[in-house]
Design a protein around this motif. Sequence first.
Motif, PDB file in Angstrom:
ATOM      1  N   LEU A 126       8.153   0.577  -5.933  1.00  0.00           N
ATOM      2  CA  LEU A 126       8.530   0.068  -4.731  1.00  0.00           C
ATOM      3  C   LEU A 126       7.458  -0.484  -3.887  1.00  0.00           C
ATOM      4  O   LEU A 126       7.516  -1.074  -2.926  1.00  0.00           O
ATOM      5  N   CYS A 127       6.262  -0.370  -4.426  1.00  0.00           N
ATOM      6  CA  CYS A 127       4.951  -0.687  -3.465  1.00  0.00           C
ATOM      7  C   CYS A 127       4.015  -1.556  -4.261  1.00  0.00           C
ATOM      8  O   CYS A 127       3.208  -2.171  -3.738  1.00  0.00           O
ATOM      9  N   LEU A 128       4.090  -1.497  -5.493  1.00  0.00           N
ATOM     10  CA  LEU A 128       3.054  -2.180  -6.522  1.00  0.00           C
ATOM     11  C   LEU A 128       3.354  -3.616  -6.719  1.00  0.00           C
ATOM     12  O   LEU A 128       4.554  -4.074  -6.191  1.00  0.00           O
ATOM     13  N   LEU A 145      10.841  -2.342  -0.188  1.00  0.00           N
ATOM     14  CA  LEU A 145       9.847  -2.469   0.823  1.00  0.00           C
ATOM     15  C   LEU A 145       9.274  -3.558   1.229  1.00  0.00           C
ATOM     16  O   LEU A 145       8.878  -4.156   0.134  1.00  0.00           O
ATOM     17  N   PRO A 146       8.925  -4.130   2.169  1.00  0.00           N
ATOM     18  CA  PRO A 146       8.432  -5.436   2.515  1.00  0.00           C
ATOM     19  C   PRO A 146       7.104  -5.643   1.795  1.00  0.00           C
ATOM     20  O   PRO A 146       6.715  -6.771   1.215  1.00  0.00           O
ATOM     21  N   SER A 147       6.218  -4.608   1.785  1.00  0.00           N
ATOM     22  CA  SER A 147       4.790  -4.753   1.055  1.00  0.00           C
ATOM     23  C   SER A 147       5.159  -4.843  -0.368  1.00  0.00           C
ATOM     24  O   SER A 147       4.609  -5.614  -1.152  1.00  0.00           O
ATOM     25  N   TYR A 148       6.194  -4.459  -0.881  1.00  0.00           N
ATOM     26  CA  TYR A 148       6.611  -4.524  -2.351  1.00  0.00           C
ATOM     27  C   TYR A 148       7.071  -5.936  -2.805  1.00  0.00           C
ATOM     28  O   TYR A 148       6.637  -6.617  -3.564  1.00  0.00           O
ATOM     29  N   GLY A 208      -6.522   0.094  -1.175  1.00  0.00           N
ATOM     30  CA  GLY A 208      -6.791  -1.168  -0.728  1.00  0.00           C
ATOM     31  C   GLY A 208      -6.592  -1.390   0.584  1.00  0.00           C
ATOM     32  O   GLY A 208      -5.706  -0.999   1.409  1.00  0.00           O
ATOM     33  N   SER A 209      -7.325  -2.689   1.102  1.00  0.00           N
ATOM     34  CA  SER A 209      -7.050  -3.061   2.434  1.00  0.00           C
ATOM     35  C   SER A 209      -5.789  -3.793   2.951  1.00  0.00           C
ATOM     36  O   SER A 209      -5.322  -3.572   3.909  1.00  0.00           O
ATOM     37  N   GLU A 210      -5.092  -4.531   1.684  1.00  0.00           N
ATOM     38  CA  GLU A 210      -4.071  -5.668   2.300  1.00  0.00           C
ATOM     39  C   GLU A 210      -2.957  -4.722   3.113  1.00  0.00           C
ATOM     40  O   GLU A 210      -2.488  -5.303   4.028  1.00  0.00           O
ATOM     41  N   ASP A 211      -2.724  -3.607   2.581  1.00  0.00           N
ATOM     42  CA  ASP A 211      -1.460  -2.931   3.241  1.00  0.00           C
ATOM     43  C   ASP A 211      -1.643  -1.617   3.952  1.00  0.00           C
ATOM     44  O   ASP A 211      -1.213  -0.715   4.358  1.00  0.00           O
ATOM     45  N   ALA A 212      -3.192  -1.556   4.212  1.00  0.00           N
ATOM     46  CA  ALA A 212      -3.653  -0.368   4.866  1.00  0.00           C
ATOM     47  C   ALA A 212      -3.075   0.074   6.014  1.00  0.00           C
ATOM     48  O   ALA A 212      -3.125   1.231   6.521  1.00  0.00           O
TER      49      ALA A 212
END
Length: 638
Positions: free
Chosen positions: A28-30, A171-174, A535-539
């Motif tokens: 869901l997030c990778l 999830l949008p980040s995924y 990591g920073s991208e989705d922090a």
Amino acid sequence: MSQTRALARPASHPRLLNFGLVCLTFVLCLAGSLKAQETTTEDLITSHGYSFYGDLTYPADFEHFAFVNPDAPKGGEISFAALGTFDSMNPYTVKGRRGQLSWSMYESLLGDGAADTYGEGYGLLAHKLEYPPSKDWVIFHIRPEARFSDGTPLTAHDVLFSHNLLLEQGLPSYAAAVKKRIPGAEVLDDYRIKFTFTEGISRRSLIDQVGGVPVWSKKWFEETGARLDESRLETSPGSGPYMVETVDVNRRIVYKRNPDYWGNDLPINRGRHNFDRIRVEYFGDDTAAFEAFKAGEYTFRQEGDSKKWATLYDFPKIESGAILKKELPDGTPPTPSGIVFNLGRELLKDRRVRQAIALGYNFEWTNESLQYGLFKQRVSFTQDTPLMATGVPEGAEREFLLSLGDLVPPELLSEPALMPHTSNPDRLNDRRNLRTAMGLLDEAGWAVGDDGRRRNANGDLLRLTFLFNTAQEGTLSAVMENFVANLDKMGIEAILEKVDPSQYTLRERERDYDLIFDSYAAFLGTGTGLMQRYGSEDAAFSIFNPAGLASPLVDAIIEASLLSQSTQEEQTTLRALDRALRHEFIMIPLWYNDSYWVSYYDQYEFPEPLPPYALGQLDFWWYNAHKAAALKAAGALR
């Protein structure tokens, strides 16, 4: 093999970020991304499984995993306790609280069962895969015999549907990450699906990620109109060995073995999925759960409370042998849990403030006075593994850090890896640490007023909200109350805010706290999951990064690990990652146990020795009907 702390599968590594096969939490997030290139047939790699370096432990003709009992009998029931509440049997939505094991009906192209290996996946729904040496694309060949629990065939169309459903309703980040890394997915025929990966990026966590996507029934979703992002009690048919039997909201969930499970005879499944039923009993708190275990309301308990383990396992059923109490070896690195700082809070961005707060925790006193000396202090994110940073960086690790230039602070090169402070075991409030903490707060601009409280130059009070789940009452609650008492002595107004599990979940997701008892995930290999966690991208919003860590240094180390070309290079970068994470000081490390504490009614057996990466009680343990009958005859179980 896949897992996360929250969604660990029975056979998976419950405390590891495993980047061989990715479990649902990371599905869901990778992310991975893809683009195809022309490759001749002679170049293709065809395999029954996948590992990044191609070094699979089990050959194509393996009969079963080495750690199972291939002749384990089928039957019986195992039951365990869950704390809190649930209002959904859809584990993939961020709304509501999912029921325990609600993911367990669904399978993926690659399975997650090899608890004696790391970073390896073997064909489950797929009987083989093929890809070029460049790993620019992969084709999975699906087993024609695969079926959902309603009897309908599982095909490549269901796999593509599931992949796209995650992009549309996950999830949008995924979705954002996958679209960057996996631009192509196409059905070649009913039993073949191809994924293509973007050029110019690391090939880590691409083949194994798409191989780990859970597969749902396209037919069911289209007929019902159900959504992946909704909270619901109805479950779609899965292809796995278990299916839902009954659901009693906030009280009980029962899963039964699918009598028509299509995959019973696969080598990957031999000796596994041995119970006819798996029952989950829900309780409001652990005190009630423990009493219910003693009464026989459930039959297997994994203990996490040191006080209970040390003092309360002396009741009659233990003395009679009806219940066994065991410490079983645990080969996984301990979960990096601790008191996590919300780095989004302005006052916690100051490292001096975080250092001062940390000095309020006295591991030595806590362990001796509240935890019966049963724990060790956790130091590393990869504790007790070859990836654990020690001393001053030397050799290949130092050369690697030097290659990162100005991103690396000088002290990271010249000082030993950060270690937790030590404290006086004889008293809770170590005066030496208290003086050091108060000096750090003074230096950071938080002066003590006439009322004994600390304020900054603007007159703002130094106030901290520590979010705590009431389901975790017990010794953990006492530990945190003592920690907060030490903060009070520093002049900090710290509030241990105890909320029920539903509120806790909501506030955790919204990052509505200053401090929280939470976890990251240990790692034994690299993969894009490292970016999701650290990591920073989705922090700013990642539920897997409770501190909100956003460090260019950490990002650079992870990127380098993803591009490593050998096991030695990979280990060098990950050792540096452990060093850097400890330097960033995102949490106060607490304690760990290198054994599983388990107790269970003497009707279960397990293969010995256990594999290093899983306890496996819901997977490769089995039921002894003769012992169960003896327990019932003696009145120990109903």
